[in-house]
Design an enzyme around this catalytic site. Sequence first.
Site, PDB file in Angstrom:
ATOM      1  N   HIS A 330      40.807  70.211  26.666  1.00 59.95           N
ATOM      2  CA  HIS A 330      40.978  70.362  27.993  1.00 59.95           C
ATOM      3  C   HIS A 330      40.822  71.835  28.223  1.00 59.95           C
ATOM      4  O   HIS A 330      40.834  72.722  27.645  1.00 59.95           O
ATOM      5  CB  HIS A 330      42.374  70.081  28.142  1.00 59.95           C
ATOM      6  CG  HIS A 330      42.912  69.890  29.760  1.00 59.95           C
ATOM      7  ND1 HIS A 330      43.174  70.655  30.479  1.00 59.95           N
ATOM      8  CD2 HIS A 330      42.406  68.773  30.333  1.00 59.95           C
ATOM      9  CE1 HIS A 330      43.327  70.417  31.845  1.00 59.95           C
ATOM     10  NE2 HIS A 330      42.889  69.206  31.744  1.00 59.95           N
ATOM     11  N   ASP A 389      42.761  61.408  29.005  1.00 55.07           N
ATOM     12  CA  ASP A 389      41.701  60.266  28.934  1.00 55.07           C
ATOM     13  C   ASP A 389      41.628  59.698  27.554  1.00 55.07           C
ATOM     14  O   ASP A 389      41.320  58.585  27.399  1.00 55.07           O
ATOM     15  CB  ASP A 389      40.400  60.867  29.332  1.00 55.07           C
ATOM     16  CG  ASP A 389      40.166  61.468  30.609  1.00 55.07           C
ATOM     17  OD1 ASP A 389      40.594  60.700  31.519  1.00 55.07           O
ATOM     18  OD2 ASP A 389      39.966  62.458  30.959  1.00 55.07           O
TER      19      ASP A 389
END
Length: 453
Positions: A330, A389
């Site tokens: 991320h 996700d």
Amino acid sequence: MMPSYISGANITDLCGRLADNTAIDPKLYEKYHVKRGLRNSDGTGVMAGITNICNVHGYVINEGEREPIPGQLIYRGYNVNDLVSNVEEDDRYGYEETAFLLLFGHLPNEKELKTFSSYISVKRDLPNGFVEDMILKAPSKNIMNKLARSVLALYSYDDECENKGLENEMRTAVSLIAKMPVIMANAYQVKRRVFDNQSMIMHPINYEENTAQCILSLLRPDRKYTKDEAQMLDRLLMLQAEHGGGNNSTFTCRVLTSSGTDPYSAYSSAICSLKGPRHGGANLQVIHMLDDFKEHIKNWEDEGEVADYMRKTIRKETNDHSGLIYGMGHAVYTISDPRAVILKKKAFELAKGKDIEAEFRLLETIERLTPEVFLEMKGSTKTMCANVDMYSGLVYRMLGIPDELFTPLFAVARMAGWAAHRMEEILTGGRIIRPAYKAIAKEKEYIKLSERE
């Protein structure tokens, strides 16, 4: 029909020349101190604004060095872990409360929450003729495109569409939060009939249902769902409702807002941004990757076999040949993504004892092995964690939600965050967002048409 002079081989040649004329030496970014993707050299985002809405916190700078910390997601000063845990403690739903908090800046009392939730329910209806004219007559294979087009089209049904007053902006925002699930469900049903040759089932709206219940009710042929299922979806909506001003879709919304355009245009642009596989479409990429792993790994519990296949994936030999392990890493979070931590815990609770539990365990193995496999193959010591996700797509599957609705559901949840940022930009922005680009093309002498090769 495309004119012959720009078809076939000619268009290939023209595009090839365009690529040559567009090429930029990567060294120039460093030479001119240009931050590609508005990112600093250490991967952090270029500071482009100030916000009171959300803090995405994943590291600290200690004496000039970036130090990883467990991720934090803060909505209006409230840690998302506290928001979720208190909703669970009360055994209730939390998305409407979260939307209220993001929009108005404070937690609602019981009366405010009840009024707000009721207002959302009664605003779910689409304008007369809208479904027929905007959805049935123009079906789309991709629901995100239909969401964007439908939101933009609602401008034509709003007598106050150019009223930029704050109260009218808020009315529009809440109306869209209410309508997005209905647009999504209708667009999906039409897509099923036109492109999948399946039956189209459109249920009437049940005004007693909250957002999570409404979504499951509209998508399922028998309209039935369990409380656990609805609350699982509700938690996911809470976690995806907002993620700071710098994420691509929210920044897109703020950029358009800064130009003074109408809300429907700004929100439609945010949906278009979220569609991208580098942004909201990432959860579907995880699912495609998982399906590929399931097909080619005989024993999902064998970590050695899983690691071997991961090495092939990183070498671009499998899946989509991108070399990526989707769902890992991320831009801000380092040690952990709080959304993924919460979602993973809830998902395993709901999946326990079911066939899908094995798929969650395979994802967990991929999550655990990725850092060491990347270290082995690329020498990367970067702290890497699973992002939201990694598990959101499989949660949707567990709830019986079709793959093509994974990203649209993200948009349904994020509508509250986009609206909060649009309000903040209207109230505090004051300037059109207009970054600079360094021009490197040299001036050329004009060549007369008769002299061109």
